[in-house]
Design a protein around this motif. Structure first.
Motif, PDB file in Angstrom:
ATOM      1  N   GLY A 115      27.983  33.722  47.878  1.00  0.00           N
ATOM      2  CA  GLY A 115      28.910  32.756  47.311  1.00  0.00           C
ATOM      3  C   GLY A 115      28.121  31.652  46.626  1.00  0.00           C
ATOM      4  N   TYR A 116      28.822  30.794  45.912  1.00  0.00           N
ATOM      5  CA  TYR A 116      28.150  29.702  45.196  1.00  0.00           C
ATOM      6  C   TYR A 116      28.988  28.433  45.237  1.00  0.00           C
ATOM      7  CZ  TYR A 116      24.729  32.961  43.341  1.00  0.00           C
ATOM      8  OH  TYR A 116      23.713  33.878  43.227  1.00  0.00           O
ATOM      9  N   LEU A 124      32.532  27.448  44.069  1.00  0.00           N
ATOM     10  CA  LEU A 124      32.644  28.159  42.796  1.00  0.00           C
ATOM     11  C   LEU A 124      33.112  29.588  43.059  1.00  0.00           C
ATOM     12  CD1 LEU A 124      32.150  28.156  39.734  1.00  0.00           C
ATOM     13  CD2 LEU A 124      29.767  28.712  40.191  1.00  0.00           C
ATOM     14  N   ARG A 125      32.504  30.214  44.084  1.00  0.00           N
ATOM     15  CA  ARG A 125      32.887  31.570  44.472  1.00  0.00           C
ATOM     16  C   ARG A 125      32.579  31.732  45.957  1.00  0.00           C
ATOM     17  NH1 ARG A 125      29.611  36.531  42.003  1.00  0.00           N
ATOM     18  NH2 ARG A 125      28.210  36.078  43.721  1.00  0.00           N
ATOM     19  N   GLN A 146      34.679  34.736  52.449  1.00  0.00           N
ATOM     20  CA  GLN A 146      35.837  35.624  52.399  1.00  0.00           C
ATOM     21  C   GLN A 146      35.495  36.844  53.243  1.00  0.00           C
ATOM     22  OE1 GLN A 146      37.088  36.642  48.457  1.00  0.00           O
ATOM     23  NE2 GLN A 146      38.596  38.115  49.167  1.00  0.00           N
ATOM     24  N   GLU A 149      31.703  24.885  35.091  1.00  0.00           N
ATOM     25  CA  GLU A 149      32.202  25.725  36.179  1.00  0.00           C
ATOM     26  C   GLU A 149      32.533  27.145  35.711  1.00  0.00           C
ATOM     27  OE1 GLU A 149      35.753  25.563  39.491  1.00  0.00           O
ATOM     28  OE2 GLU A 149      34.981  23.706  38.660  1.00  0.00           O
ATOM     29  N   LYS A 150      33.293  27.283  34.650  1.00  0.00           N
ATOM     30  CA  LYS A 150      33.667  28.616  34.166  1.00  0.00           C
ATOM     31  C   LYS A 150      32.442  29.368  33.654  1.00  0.00           C
ATOM     32  CE  LYS A 150      36.872  30.999  31.047  1.00  0.00           C
ATOM     33  NZ  LYS A 150      36.511  32.237  31.629  1.00  0.00           N
ATOM     34  N   GLN A 201      28.322  39.905  48.980  1.00  0.00           N
ATOM     35  CA  GLN A 201      28.084  39.177  47.738  1.00  0.00           C
ATOM     36  C   GLN A 201      27.935  37.694  48.082  1.00  0.00           C
ATOM     37  OE1 GLN A 201      31.433  38.814  44.947  1.00  0.00           O
ATOM     38  NE2 GLN A 201      30.068  39.621  43.368  1.00  0.00           N
ATOM     39  N   ASP A 256      24.149  38.643  40.039  1.00  0.00           N
ATOM     40  CA  ASP A 256      24.446  39.705  41.011  1.00  0.00           C
ATOM     41  C   ASP A 256      23.873  41.044  40.558  1.00  0.00           C
ATOM     42  OD1 ASP A 256      25.861  37.906  42.579  1.00  0.00           O
ATOM     43  OD2 ASP A 256      27.818  38.490  41.765  1.00  0.00           O
ATOM     44  N   GLY A 309      30.355  30.444  36.532  1.00  0.00           N
ATOM     45  CA  GLY A 309      31.018  31.557  37.211  1.00  0.00           C
ATOM     46  C   GLY A 309      30.782  32.876  36.496  1.00  0.00           C
TER      47      GLY A 309
END
Length: 189
Positions: free
Chosen positions: A159-160, A167-168, A137, A71-72, A157, A82, A75
């Motif tokens: 997300g994932y 994740l985001r 968001q 996960e980290k 942006q 991006d 991320g």
């Protein structure tokens, strides 16, 4: 001889009177032991069940650790993805001078996307979909006469998700109904 018979009878007499008491004592003792056995069996079953629960929880924890171990790391890789996407958006596809660089960026981005997908990292690109606060968001609310209020107009942006877990969040512009402008003074006259 009569004394012997009487002595023989006398010792038997107390035994016969003690026999019902002894039977009661033995019955009580058997019942007590059966209760202890039942309690021990119950405790044994509970301990076995507890052990199975501990094993199951440990297996689930290990499975979750494997599932979300990346996960980290994933991320951190999203910033690279991006940047590659922005670089491709900013570059002119018709410019012959940068065509080889652009093709290299496209291939690199494809490799990143394939690798992320292989590890169950999925992009969220909700443009045109209803706003979902669990995955999106809202950065800006924008009036729109064409889009349904509460839908995503633009994605700043992506997300994932990783294995179905956020994740985001996607950073988005959300539509709102156009405000009704009060009639101007000229229109009222």
């Amino acid at each position: 001889m009569a004394d012997e018979q009487q002595q023989t009878l006398d010792p038997q007499a107390p035994e016969q009177t003690d026999a019902p008491e002894a039977a009661k004592d033995l019955t009580a003792r058997v019942q007590e032991l059966e209760e202890q056995l039942a309690a021990a069996q119950d405790q044994s079953l509970r301990l076995v069940a507890d052990l199975q629960n501990v094993r199951r929880r440990a297996e689930q924890d290990v499975e979750k650790a494997h599932k979300f171990a990346l996960e980290k790391f994933a991320g951190d890789l999203l910033a690279v993805v991006d940047t590659l996407e922005r670089g491709l958006q900013m570059s002119n596809p018709d410019d012959e001078a940068i065509r080889p660089m652009r093709e290299g960026m496209e291939l690199t981005l494809k490799m990143f996307d394939d690798t992320l997908r292989r590890y169950q990292v999925e992009a969220i690109n909700p443009e045109g979909e209803p706003f979902n606060p669990e995955q999106h968001q809202a950065m800006v609310m924008e009036e729109s006469a064409t889009a349904e209020p509460g839908s995503v107009l633009k994605v700043f942006q992506k997300g994932y998700l990783i294995s179905g877990r956020l994740l985001r969040p996607a950073m988005v512009v959300v539509s709102k109904a156009p405000s009704e402008t009060p009639p101007s003074i000229d229109e009222q006259a």
